[in-house]
Design a protein around this motif. Structure first.
Motif, PDB file in Angstrom:
ATOM      1  N   GLY A 122      -0.933  64.771  54.418  1.00 11.61           N
ATOM      2  CA  GLY A 122      -1.968  65.593  53.807  1.00 11.61           C
ATOM      3  C   GLY A 122      -2.606  64.992  52.569  1.00 11.61           C
ATOM      4  N   MET A 123      -2.400  63.712  52.286  1.00  5.71           N
ATOM      5  CA  MET A 123      -3.067  63.080  51.148  1.00  5.71           C
ATOM      6  C   MET A 123      -4.504  62.737  51.548  1.00  5.71           C
ATOM      7  SD  MET A 123      -2.198  59.557  49.026  1.00  5.71           S
ATOM      8  CE  MET A 123      -1.125  60.311  47.794  1.00  5.71           C
ATOM      9  N   PRO A 124      -5.497  63.218  50.803  1.00  5.40           N
ATOM     10  CA  PRO A 124      -6.884  62.929  51.169  1.00  5.40           C
ATOM     11  C   PRO A 124      -7.267  61.478  50.881  1.00  5.40           C
ATOM     12  CG  PRO A 124      -6.799  64.123  49.104  1.00  5.40           C
ATOM     13  CD  PRO A 124      -5.396  64.097  49.624  1.00  5.40           C
ATOM     14  N   ALA A 125      -8.378  61.072  51.459  1.00  6.05           N
ATOM     15  CA  ALA A 125      -8.805  59.676  51.373  1.00  6.05           C
ATOM     16  C   ALA A 125      -8.998  59.212  49.935  1.00  6.05           C
ATOM     17  CB  ALA A 125     -10.096  59.478  52.168  1.00  6.05           C
ATOM     18  N   ILE A 126      -9.534  60.077  49.077  1.00  2.00           N
ATOM     19  CA  ILE A 126      -9.785  59.669  47.698  1.00  2.00           C
ATOM     20  C   ILE A 126      -8.491  59.339  46.977  1.00  2.00           C
ATOM     21  CG2 ILE A 126      -9.800  62.058  46.863  1.00  2.00           C
ATOM     22  CD1 ILE A 126     -11.872  59.076  45.528  1.00  2.00           C
ATOM     23  N   GLU A 127      -7.424  60.039  47.303  1.00  2.00           N
ATOM     24  CA  GLU A 127      -6.139  59.760  46.664  1.00  2.00           C
ATOM     25  C   GLU A 127      -5.458  58.536  47.268  1.00  2.00           C
ATOM     26  OE1 GLU A 127      -3.762  63.296  46.566  1.00  2.00           O
ATOM     27  OE2 GLU A 127      -5.014  64.232  45.029  1.00  2.00           O
ATOM     28  N   VAL A 128      -5.697  58.276  48.557  1.00  2.00           N
ATOM     29  CA  VAL A 128      -5.210  57.027  49.152  1.00  2.00           C
ATOM     30  C   VAL A 128      -5.871  55.846  48.441  1.00  2.00           C
ATOM     31  CG1 VAL A 128      -5.122  55.607  51.231  1.00  2.00           C
ATOM     32  CG2 VAL A 128      -4.771  58.080  51.399  1.00  2.00           C
ATOM     33  N   TYR A 129      -7.159  55.963  48.231  1.00  2.00           N
ATOM     34  CA  TYR A 129      -7.906  54.928  47.506  1.00  2.00           C
ATOM     35  C   TYR A 129      -7.324  54.718  46.107  1.00  2.00           C
ATOM     36  CZ  TYR A 129     -11.641  53.134  44.503  1.00  2.00           C
ATOM     37  OH  TYR A 129     -12.351  52.435  43.571  1.00  2.00           O
ATOM     38  N   GLU A 130      -7.110  55.803  45.394  1.00  2.00           N
ATOM     39  CA  GLU A 130      -6.592  55.695  44.027  1.00  2.00           C
ATOM     40  C   GLU A 130      -5.191  55.105  44.013  1.00  2.00           C
ATOM     41  OE1 GLU A 130      -9.083  59.505  42.171  1.00  2.00           O
ATOM     42  OE2 GLU A 130      -6.960  59.703  42.678  1.00  2.00           O
ATOM     43  N   ARG A 131      -4.380  55.456  44.983  1.00  2.00           N
ATOM     44  CA  ARG A 131      -3.014  54.918  45.032  1.00  2.00           C
ATOM     45  C   ARG A 131      -3.024  53.410  45.283  1.00  2.00           C
ATOM     46  NH1 ARG A 131       1.989  58.308  47.088  1.00  2.00           N
ATOM     47  NH2 ARG A 131       1.181  59.354  45.246  1.00  2.00           N
ATOM     48  N   LEU A 132      -3.850  52.965  46.204  1.00  2.00           N
ATOM     49  CA  LEU A 132      -3.912  51.530  46.493  1.00  2.00           C
ATOM     50  C   LEU A 132      -4.523  50.761  45.323  1.00  2.00           C
ATOM     51  CD1 LEU A 132      -4.983  51.502  50.256  1.00  2.00           C
ATOM     52  CD2 LEU A 132      -2.762  50.883  49.296  1.00  2.00           C
ATOM     53  N   MET A 133      -5.562  51.296  44.715  1.00  2.00           N
ATOM     54  CA  MET A 133      -6.182  50.622  43.579  1.00  2.00           C
ATOM     55  C   MET A 133      -5.246  50.608  42.366  1.00  2.00           C
ATOM     56  SD  MET A 133      -8.994  49.344  44.556  1.00  2.00           S
ATOM     57  CE  MET A 133      -9.535  48.802  42.943  1.00  2.00           C
ATOM     58  N   GLY A 134      -4.358  51.595  42.285  1.00  2.00           N
ATOM     59  CA  GLY A 134      -3.422  51.655  41.168  1.00  2.00           C
ATOM     60  C   GLY A 134      -2.190  50.782  41.329  1.00  2.00           C
ATOM     61  N   GLU A 135      -1.993  50.207  42.525  1.00  2.00           N
ATOM     62  CA  GLU A 135      -0.846  49.324  42.757  1.00  2.00           C
ATOM     63  C   GLU A 135      -1.181  47.931  42.219  1.00  2.00           C
ATOM     64  OE1 GLU A 135       2.153  47.651  42.927  1.00  2.00           O
ATOM     65  OE2 GLU A 135       2.486  49.618  43.841  1.00  2.00           O
ATOM     66  N   LYS A 136      -0.597  47.588  41.074  1.00  3.62           N
ATOM     67  CA  LYS A 136      -0.967  46.369  40.355  1.00  3.62           C
ATOM     68  C   LYS A 136      -0.565  45.085  41.061  1.00  3.62           C
ATOM     69  CE  LYS A 136      -0.879  48.681  35.864  1.00  3.62           C
ATOM     70  NZ  LYS A 136      -0.287  48.712  34.495  1.00  3.62           N
ATOM     71  N   LEU A 137       0.362  45.158  42.002  1.00  2.33           N
ATOM     72  CA  LEU A 137       0.807  43.939  42.683  1.00  2.33           C
ATOM     73  C   LEU A 137      -0.089  43.581  43.872  1.00  2.33           C
ATOM     74  CD1 LEU A 137       4.684  44.421  42.629  1.00  2.33           C
ATOM     75  CD2 LEU A 137       3.256  43.085  41.082  1.00  2.33           C
ATOM     76  N   LEU A 138      -1.038  44.456  44.192  1.00  2.00           N
ATOM     77  CA  LEU A 138      -2.009  44.156  45.241  1.00  2.00           C
ATOM     78  C   LEU A 138      -3.256  43.539  44.614  1.00  2.00           C
ATOM     79  CD1 LEU A 138      -1.703  47.395  47.410  1.00  2.00           C
ATOM     80  CD2 LEU A 138      -0.827  45.124  47.974  1.00  2.00           C
ATOM     81  N   THR A 139      -4.082  42.902  45.436  1.00  2.00           N
ATOM     82  CA  THR A 139      -5.266  42.220  44.926  1.00  2.00           C
ATOM     83  C   THR A 139      -6.521  42.688  45.658  1.00  2.00           C
ATOM     84  OG1 THR A 139      -4.998  40.388  46.498  1.00  2.00           O
ATOM     85  CG2 THR A 139      -3.934  40.156  44.353  1.00  2.00           C
ATOM     86  N   GLY A 140      -7.680  42.426  45.039  1.00  2.00           N
ATOM     87  CA  GLY A 140      -8.955  42.739  45.667  1.00  2.00           C
ATOM     88  C   GLY A 140      -9.317  44.210  45.542  1.00  2.00           C
ATOM     89  N   ARG A 141     -10.542  44.515  45.902  1.00  2.00           N
ATOM     90  CA  ARG A 141     -11.032  45.879  45.826  1.00  2.00           C
ATOM     91  C   ARG A 141     -11.279  46.429  47.230  1.00  2.00           C
ATOM     92  NH1 ARG A 141     -11.985  47.751  41.012  1.00  2.00           N
ATOM     93  NH2 ARG A 141     -13.114  49.510  41.913  1.00  2.00           N
ATOM     94  N   ILE A 142     -11.275  47.746  47.340  1.00  2.00           N
ATOM     95  CA  ILE A 142     -11.574  48.420  48.591  1.00  2.00           C
ATOM     96  C   ILE A 142     -12.480  49.607  48.298  1.00  2.00           C
ATOM     97  CG2 ILE A 142      -9.458  47.800  49.839  1.00  2.00           C
ATOM     98  CD1 ILE A 142      -8.353  50.594  49.029  1.00  2.00           C
ATOM     99  N   ALA A 143     -13.148  50.075  49.319  1.00  2.00           N
ATOM    100  CA  ALA A 143     -13.863  51.342  49.215  1.00  2.00           C
ATOM    101  C   ALA A 143     -12.924  52.447  49.683  1.00  2.00           C
ATOM    102  CB  ALA A 143     -15.120  51.311  50.076  1.00  2.00           C
ATOM    103  N   ALA A 144     -13.226  53.679  49.313  1.00  2.48           N
ATOM    104  CA  ALA A 144     -12.404  54.787  49.795  1.00  2.48           C
ATOM    105  C   ALA A 144     -12.492  54.832  51.314  1.00  2.48           C
ATOM    106  CB  ALA A 144     -12.899  56.102  49.203  1.00  2.48           C
ATOM    107  N   PRO A 145     -11.349  54.944  52.003  1.00  4.37           N
ATOM    108  CA  PRO A 145     -11.384  54.955  53.474  1.00  4.37           C
ATOM    109  C   PRO A 145     -12.025  56.226  53.999  1.00  4.37           C
ATOM    110  CG  PRO A 145      -9.194  55.507  52.689  1.00  4.37           C
ATOM    111  CD  PRO A 145      -9.980  55.110  51.482  1.00  4.37           C
TER     112      PRO A 145
END
Length: 331
Positions: A122-145
């Motif tokens: 039940g996590m909406p797309a905007i929060e999936v985006y924020e979670r991935l963007m907030g993970e500092k060990l990942l790289t690059g940018r994404i748009a909200a799915p």
């Protein structure tokens, strides 16, 4: 002709023996220091081996991170005494004082550090985006799915991995799950496509936090759709305002009456798309809902819901719920 003294000959043998022992001792000390003995790492050390890296490239990284004493020494002993086999890409954690021999075994084993990111049901797309963007060990940018395109679950990733790659795995998992579940749908399901299944499942997901209730909630909404009744699902009112995040207050009457592509109080049928990322179980519930005559449900005050087949019983259930909230001091 002078005769050699036995003592002199014995002395030479002793010297030679001592030299041999010294060389052997030095060799053993080097072997122990650079291969089997404790390594120089004083703390857990993260070492990343990129895909396609050679042993020499890995050795340079190990020396750079302070996990081995020298690239040359590590390579020499690895080639003469190490087990055959390629090293594997990934992030590894070298334990304090791990020997060079054990480090090589680690790199060959593929026992990489498991880093995880979780998308709750039940996590909406905007929060999936924020979670991935907030993970500092990942790289690059994404748009909200796209809403409803990610399958909730826990996913592993590696340090330095692109966010786009992790998101792609999440979306591929949803596609695979949806394809599998679609094959199990009941013949009389009210949804006509996979997209409609995700849209209705997202409402089911947001309406109940009790897993056992999902088929029943799906059954109620299926009945209402068949009869042409409005779904009247509160989460569909909230979605256009918050993109699925909690509203943080009670819904206003003006918002209940608002006309848009999501508000199922103001329109019949399904909203124009999902309002969250539904779980596999909610999708399954929509494709095989409970057989029921119920058309209504309301919270029971204990985390679940009370179901009713007619409006009179439903209104009585609603009044009981309001009385319970009042007794508990809720407004």
């Amino acid at each position: 002709m002078a005769k050699r003294s036995p003592r002199r000959g014995l002395g030479c043998l002793v010297v030679i023996l001592l030299l041999v022992l010294a060389v052997a001792g030095a060799g053993w000390l080097s072997f122990y220091r650079n291969w089997t003995g404790p390594g120089p790492a004083k703390h857990p050390t993260a070492v990343v081996v990129p895909p396609g890296s050679s042993l020499a490239a890995a050795a340079r990284e190990l020396e750079k991170q302070g996990a081995v004493r020298s690239t040359t020494g590590f390579l020499r002993f690895a080639r003469h005494f190490g087990t055959p086999g390629p090293i594997r890409a990934g992030e590894y954690e070298v334990a304090p004082h791990m020997s060079a021999r054990d480090i090589l075994d680690l790199l060959q084993s593929g026992r990489t550090v498991q880093r995880l990111v979780t998308v709750p049901e039940g996590m909406p797309a905007i929060e999936v985006y924020e979670r991935l963007m907030g993970e500092k060990l990942l790289t690059g940018r994404i748009a909200a799915p796209a809403e409803g395109s990610v399958l909730p679950g826990t996913y592993s990733f590696q340090r330095g991995e692109p966010r786009a790659a992790v998101l792609k795995r999440m979306q591929q998992a949803m596609t695979k799950a949806l394809d599998q579940l679609w094959m199990t749908r009941k013949a009389d399901t009210v949804v006509n496509s996979k997209e409609e299944a995700v849209t209705l499942a997202a409402i089911v997901e947001k309406e109940t936090s009790v897993p056992a209730e999902r088929p029943m909630v799906a059954g109620v909404y299926s009945n209402r759709l068949r009869k042409g009744m409005r779904l009247q699902a509160d989460p569909t009112i909230i979605y256009p305002m918050t993109q699925g995040k909690p509203l943080g207050r009670r819904i206003k009457l003006s918002e209940v009456r608002a006309v848009n592509d999501y508000n199922t109080y103001a329109m019949a049928g399904l909203p124009k798309g999902p309002i969250t990322n539904p779980s596999r179980e909610s999708i399954a519930a929509v494709l095989a809902p409970a057989t029921t005559d119920a058309l209504y449900f309301v919270a029971d005050g204990k985390g679940g819901h009370v179901f009713a087949t007619d409006l009179k019983d439903h209104n009585a259930n609603v009044q009981r719920y309001y009385n319970l909230r009042k007794a508990q001091g809720a407004r």
